[in-house]
Design an enzyme around this catalytic site. Structure first.
Site, mmCIF file in Angstrom:
data_model
loop_
_atom_site.group_PDB
_atom_site.id
_atom_site.type_symbol
_atom_site.label_atom_id
_atom_site.label_comp_id
_atom_site.label_asym_id
_atom_site.label_seq_id
_atom_site.Cartn_x
_atom_site.Cartn_y
_atom_site.Cartn_z
ATOM 1 N N HIS A 18 -38.318 22.949 -31.896
ATOM 2 C CA HIS A 18 -37.168 23.820 -32.156
ATOM 3 C C HIS A 18 -36.298 23.983 -30.909
ATOM 4 O O HIS A 18 -36.729 23.748 -29.778
ATOM 5 C CB HIS A 18 -37.644 25.192 -32.632
ATOM 6 C CG HIS A 18 -38.482 25.925 -31.621
ATOM 7 N ND1 HIS A 18 -37.942 26.607 -30.542
ATOM 8 C CD2 HIS A 18 -39.821 26.072 -31.514
ATOM 9 C CE1 HIS A 18 -38.897 27.132 -29.826
ATOM 10 N NE2 HIS A 18 -40.059 26.826 -30.385
ATOM 11 N N GLU A 91 -46.616 27.389 -34.451
ATOM 12 C CA GLU A 91 -47.149 27.393 -33.103
ATOM 13 C C GLU A 91 -48.567 27.976 -33.115
ATOM 14 O O GLU A 91 -48.982 28.628 -34.083
ATOM 15 C CB GLU A 91 -46.220 28.230 -32.200
ATOM 16 C CG GLU A 91 -46.631 28.334 -30.741
ATOM 17 C CD GLU A 91 -46.695 26.986 -30.047
ATOM 18 O OE1 GLU A 91 -47.742 26.323 -30.193
ATOM 19 O OE2 GLU A 91 -45.729 26.618 -29.355
#
Length: 222
Positions: A18, A91
Site C-alpha cells: 500500500h 499485515e
C-alpha cells in the site's frame, strides 16, 4: 471460466505494498489498526495505477484494511475491474505494540521488544486491542493466502495489494530465507514486486519496482 489451455500454466503475482500513511512517516506500528493513506500515499497510489494501466491484470485482490483498499482502487479504477477482498492479506497483528512508536514499545514492553528485535519467530506479543501473532503464525497465514489465490487462477496475472510484512514473507519464501534471519532487504510503499508460481512454489522475478514514484519512498519499518 478458465480455458483449459491455461490450466497448467503458472500464475503471475504482482505483490504490491500500500501507499504511505501518516503512521509510516512517523514510524508508528500499524498492524491491524485501520489507517488511511496520507496525501503522499494517495499520490503514490495514483502514480501506481497509471504505471500499471497498460499491464494485463486479470484479478485484483486487496487486504481489507483501508490503506490497502485505497491503493487497490487506484489500480482497479482505470481498467474497470472489481476488487476482491481477503482479510488473510492483512499485515501482521502486533497486539499491544499497535499504535506505538518504536521508542514507546521498547519502554512499555522491554522483554517482548527485545524478543522481537532478536527475531524470535515464536515470541508471544502482549495483548492490546487485538491479539498478536507470532511471526511464524503470520508467515503461514500470508503464504496460505498468496498460494490460494495463485491456485485459483492458473495462467493468469493477479495483483495482490497488501502490506510490508506480507511482502517480506513472500520474499523469504521465494528465496528460501530462514524466518530467523535479519531483514536486509527493502520493502517500499507502493512498490511492485513480481513473482511466478511454479510447481507450488514462488519464484521471484523482480523486487522493489518504484520507478513510477518520485521522490523516493519509505522503506517498511523493520
Amino acid at each position: 471460466m478458465l480455458s483449459n489451455d491455461k490450466a497448467g500454466l503458472p500464475a503471475t503475482i504482482l505483490l504490491i505494498r500500500h501507499g504511505e500513511t501518516a503512521w509510516n512517516a512517523d514510524k508508528r506500528l500499524q498492524g491491524h489498526l485501520d489507517i488511511a493513506l496520507n496525501a503522499e500515499g494517495e499520490r503514490q497510489a495514483a502514480l501506481l495505477g497509471a504505471a500499471l494501466a497498460s499491464e494485463p491484470i486479470d484479478h485484483i485482490v486487496s487486504s481489507d484494511l483501508l490503506r490497502a483498499r485505497q491503493t487497490a482502487e487506484a489500480i482497479a479504477r482505470p481498467r474497470g475491474l472489481a476488487i476482491g477482498i481477503d482479510r488473510a492479506l492483512r499485515e501482521r497483528c502486533y497486539g499491544g505494540f499497535e499504535g506505538l512508536l518504536y521508542s514507546e514499545i521498547a519502554f512499555r514492553f522491554p522483554l517482548e521488544f527485545a524478543a522481537w528485535q532478536a527475531r524470535d519467530v515464536d515470541a508471544v506479543l502482549p495483548l492490546g486491542a487485538n491479539r498478536g501473532e507470532s511471526f511464524r503464525q503470520f508467515f503461514e497465514r500470508s503464504m496460505r493466502a498468496i498460494m490460494a489465490h495463485a491456485a485459483a487462477h492458473p495462467g493468469q496475472t493477479i495483483a495482490l495489494v497488501a502490506h510490508g510484512g506480507v511482502l517480506e514473507c513472500a520474499y523469504r519464501d521465494a528465496l528460501g530465507l530462514p524466518l530467523e534471519t535479519p531483514r536486509d532487504f527493502k520493502v517500499l510503499n507502493a512498490s511492485v514486486n513480481r513473482f511466478v508460481v511454479e510447481q507450488g512454489r514462488l519464484r521471484l522475478l523482480s523486487w522493489g519496482e518504484v520507478a513510477h514514484l518520485q521522490p523516493a519512498v519509505l522503506d517498511d519499518i523493520g
